[in-house]
Design an enzyme around this catalytic site. Sequence first.
Site: not given
Length: 282
Positions: A106, A187
Site C-alpha cells: 500500500c 490500497c
Amino acid sequence: MAGQATRTPGRRRTIILAVCCCAVMVILAIAIPLAVVSAGHAGSLKTTVINRCQTFLKTHSTVSSDIKCDDIWDAFQNAFVGKDQCNVPVEAYDDLVNMVKQKSSCNNMLFWSKTKDIVHELTHATKCFITLEDTFLGFLMDNLTWCSKKDSTKIFDTYKDCPQSCRPNAVSAFWIRASANFAQSSCGNVTAMLNGSLPTPFSNSSIFGSVEVQNLNPLKVGTVNVVLIVQENDRTTCQNDSLQDLKKILVPGLRYSCKEVPISKIHQCIQAPTITCGKCWE
Ligand code: N1C
C-alpha cells in the site's frame, strides 16, 4: 598425349563437381540463416515473454513461484490468437489476469498518463513507487507489440503487422484489462503523475482516466495525489479545467490533492535516489 586425353574428362568432372558443391554450400549458407531468422521472428515474442516471466519469478517474491511460464504464455496467446486484430475483447485476458496472484504494497502505487519515460526513470532509480510495469503482467508485456488475424494460428509482433489505430486491438485490450486489475488492487494513498506541458493533462478517454480512476476502491484507497510535472515555461497548473474534471469524477469517498512539481526536481530525485521516499518533492 593419350594420357592427357584420358585425364581431361575426369578433371572436367572434378571441376564441375567442385563448382556444384560450392554452389550448394553458398545456397545453404544463405538459406539456413534466412530460415532461422524467419522462424525466429515468429518465435521471438514467445521467447521474450517466457524469458521475462522467468526473470521476474527469480527476482521477485511477490508472485507465487508455482506459476509456470509456459502456462502464462498459453493463457496470453489464447486471448488473441485467431481473433481479428481490431476486435479483441478486454475480457479475453481474464484468464491470464486471474492466473496471477500478486501481493500489493500500500501507499506506493503510481499511475501515469503521457509521462511514461520520466516515471520509469524515477521508479527504476528510487524503488519508492510501483507502476504497472513493475508488476508481473506489466513487466511481461512492456514495450511489446502483438496480434493475430481472424481464424489464423499465426502471431505477429511488429507495428507494421499490428496496427494500433483500431480498438479494442490485442495490445490495447491487454493494457485496459491489466490496468483495471492494477487499480482494483491499489490500497492506501496513490500517486498519479500527469504531464503539465499539455493543455489538458487529464483526459477521461485515456486508460488512466477511463479505466484506472474508475476502478479505485474507496474502501481501500485514501487520497489520489496528482503530481503535475511542469517545465519552466508551462502555463498549465493544478487549476486546469481537466484536473477539476478529474476531481469531480473521482468515486465518492476518495480524496484528491494536486501539486505542481518542476521536472528539474524529478531529475534531482532520480539522481539522488537515497532521499527518503515521498520526501523528494514535498
Ligand atoms: O492511456 P494512459 O497513458 O493514461 O495509460 C497509462 C495508465 C498508467 O497509469 C498505467 O498503469 O495505464 C496503465 N498503462 C500501462 O501501464 C501501459 N504500459 C504501456 C497503460 N498503457 C500502457 N502502455 C501503452 O501506452 C499502451 O499501448 C497504451 O495505449 C499507451 C497509453 O499511454 P498514455 O496515453 O500515456
